[in-house]
Design a protein around this motif. Structure first.
Motif, PDB file in Angstrom:
ATOM      1  N   SER A  50      60.429  46.685  42.574  1.00  0.00           N
ATOM      2  CA  SER A  50      61.114  47.426  43.638  1.00  0.00           C
ATOM      3  C   SER A  50      62.381  48.075  43.098  1.00  0.00           C
ATOM      4  O   SER A  50      62.976  47.610  42.127  1.00  0.00           O
ATOM      5  CB  SER A  50      61.451  46.495  44.809  1.00  0.00           C
ATOM      6  N   ARG A  52      66.129  50.046  44.289  1.00  0.00           N
ATOM      7  CA  ARG A  52      67.128  50.417  45.290  1.00  0.00           C
ATOM      8  C   ARG A  52      67.969  51.558  44.729  1.00  0.00           C
ATOM      9  O   ARG A  52      68.449  51.492  43.596  1.00  0.00           O
ATOM     10  CB  ARG A  52      68.002  49.216  45.608  1.00  0.00           C
ATOM     11  N   SER A 110      64.202  51.473  48.454  1.00  0.00           N
ATOM     12  CA  SER A 110      65.207  51.313  49.499  1.00  0.00           C
ATOM     13  C   SER A 110      66.492  51.995  49.032  1.00  0.00           C
ATOM     14  O   SER A 110      66.578  52.461  47.887  1.00  0.00           O
ATOM     15  CB  SER A 110      65.466  49.831  49.803  1.00  0.00           C
ATOM     16  N   ASP A 112      71.098  52.007  49.479  1.00  0.00           N
ATOM     17  CA  ASP A 112      72.232  51.136  49.773  1.00  0.00           C
ATOM     18  C   ASP A 112      72.692  51.231  51.224  1.00  0.00           C
ATOM     19  O   ASP A 112      73.671  50.595  51.606  1.00  0.00           O
ATOM     20  CB  ASP A 112      73.399  51.416  48.826  1.00  0.00           C
ATOM     21  N   SER A 114      70.833  50.020  53.383  1.00  0.00           N
ATOM     22  CA  SER A 114      70.239  48.762  53.864  1.00  0.00           C
ATOM     23  C   SER A 114      70.740  47.613  53.001  1.00  0.00           C
ATOM     24  O   SER A 114      71.396  47.823  51.975  1.00  0.00           O
ATOM     25  CB  SER A 114      68.712  48.824  53.814  1.00  0.00           C
ATOM     26  N   ASN A 115      70.417  46.396  53.410  1.00  0.00           N
ATOM     27  CA  ASN A 115      70.802  45.211  52.645  1.00  0.00           C
ATOM     28  C   ASN A 115      69.629  44.593  51.894  1.00  0.00           C
ATOM     29  O   ASN A 115      69.678  43.424  51.517  1.00  0.00           O
ATOM     30  CB  ASN A 115      71.415  44.154  53.585  1.00  0.00           C
ATOM     31  N   PHE A 116      68.571  45.354  51.680  1.00  0.00           N
ATOM     32  CA  PHE A 116      67.399  44.827  51.003  1.00  0.00           C
ATOM     33  C   PHE A 116      67.690  44.584  49.519  1.00  0.00           C
ATOM     34  O   PHE A 116      68.328  45.409  48.866  1.00  0.00           O
ATOM     35  CB  PHE A 116      66.217  45.784  51.130  1.00  0.00           C
ATOM     36  N   ALA A 117      67.221  43.459  49.016  1.00  0.00           N
ATOM     37  CA  ALA A 117      67.326  43.179  47.589  1.00  0.00           C
ATOM     38  C   ALA A 117      66.203  43.901  46.856  1.00  0.00           C
ATOM     39  O   ALA A 117      65.136  44.159  47.418  1.00  0.00           O
ATOM     40  CB  ALA A 117      67.251  41.677  47.339  1.00  0.00           C
ATOM     41  N   ALA A 118      66.459  44.240  45.586  1.00  0.00           N
ATOM     42  CA  ALA A 118      65.442  44.931  44.792  1.00  0.00           C
ATOM     43  C   ALA A 118      65.490  44.423  43.360  1.00  0.00           C
ATOM     44  O   ALA A 118      66.511  43.911  42.895  1.00  0.00           O
ATOM     45  CB  ALA A 118      65.678  46.438  44.829  1.00  0.00           C
ATOM     46  N   GLU A 121      68.160  48.488  40.383  1.00  0.00           N
ATOM     47  CA  GLU A 121      68.978  49.406  41.155  1.00  0.00           C
ATOM     48  C   GLU A 121      69.329  50.606  40.278  1.00  0.00           C
ATOM     49  O   GLU A 121      69.631  50.447  39.091  1.00  0.00           O
ATOM     50  CB  GLU A 121      70.252  48.728  41.650  1.00  0.00           C
TER      51      GLU A 121
END
Length: 207
Positions: A50, A52, A110, A112, A114-118, A121
């Protein structure tokens, strides 16, 4: 009666003063033009990691919606009566997001906002997003120092500078905006290709 009369006169005086205040010039608000290349996902397999996308760091001059121009020397100015729909770092991040979606190899995306971890980055700094003049020749310049960072400990895994210059034959604002769109398209394609290549080598392996 005298007090009331004085208050009325004061009110008329204030109204008169308000009427002569300068009015703010209306602004034309420009989006970064949509990507010119047709959307076509790559035939390569989707990546398991994933990603970010973070807004790029930028100087105060670029971290605002004005359309920046350097007419000569080191003077940073802006086009009067025109502005971007968002500050330049947001425009670039959103264009990169669109580029990854169009490419199709990284599907777990995703931002920044949102607060989703990836797993990884993509960030860095926006060094240029302005029109620059060299003599009488103007160009739309986009320059990014990109960083690919591991998500769980923020370790920098890879870095690279990207720069695109789009010569402008017309320096009216609509043509300048179109030039930024062309430069951003080319820069986005290069950043996406680099990030996917690095991610294939550096992303944490799934169990």
């Amino acid at each position: 009666m005298k007090l009331t009369h004085f208050a009325l006169l004061a009110g008329f005086s204030l109204l008169g003063a308000c009427s002569i205040l300068p009015q703010a010039d209306p602004s034309d608000v420009y989006r970064l033009p949509s990507a010119q290349a047709p959307a076509s996902a790559s035939s390569a397999a989707a990546q398991p990691w994933s990603l970010r996308l973070n807004k790029l760091q930028a100087s105060e001059a670029l971290n605002r919606p004005t359309i920046a121009v350097i007419p000569q020397g080191d003077v940073i100015s802006s086009y009067k009566g025109s502005r971007w729909s968002d500050p330049a770092p947001v425009l670039v991040r959103n264009r990169l997001l669109d580029g990854f979606v169009r490419d199709g190899r990284v599907t777990l995306l995703s931002t920044d906002d949102s607060n989703f971890a990836a797993d990884l980055e993509l960030g860095g700094s926006l060094q240029a997003f302005q029109t620059e003049y060299q003599g009488s020749q103007a160009s739309a310049v986009v320059r990014v120092d990109a960083l690919l960072v591991r998500g769980y400990d923020q370790k920098i895994l890879a870095s690279r500078r990207f720069e695109e210059r789009q010569p402008l034959s017309d320096v009216q604002v609509p043509a300048v905006v179109a030039g930024f769109g062309q430069a951003s398209d080319r820069l986005t394609a290069k950043v996406v290709a680099w990030a996917v290549d690095q991610g294939q080598k550096l992303a944490p392996r799934k169990p």
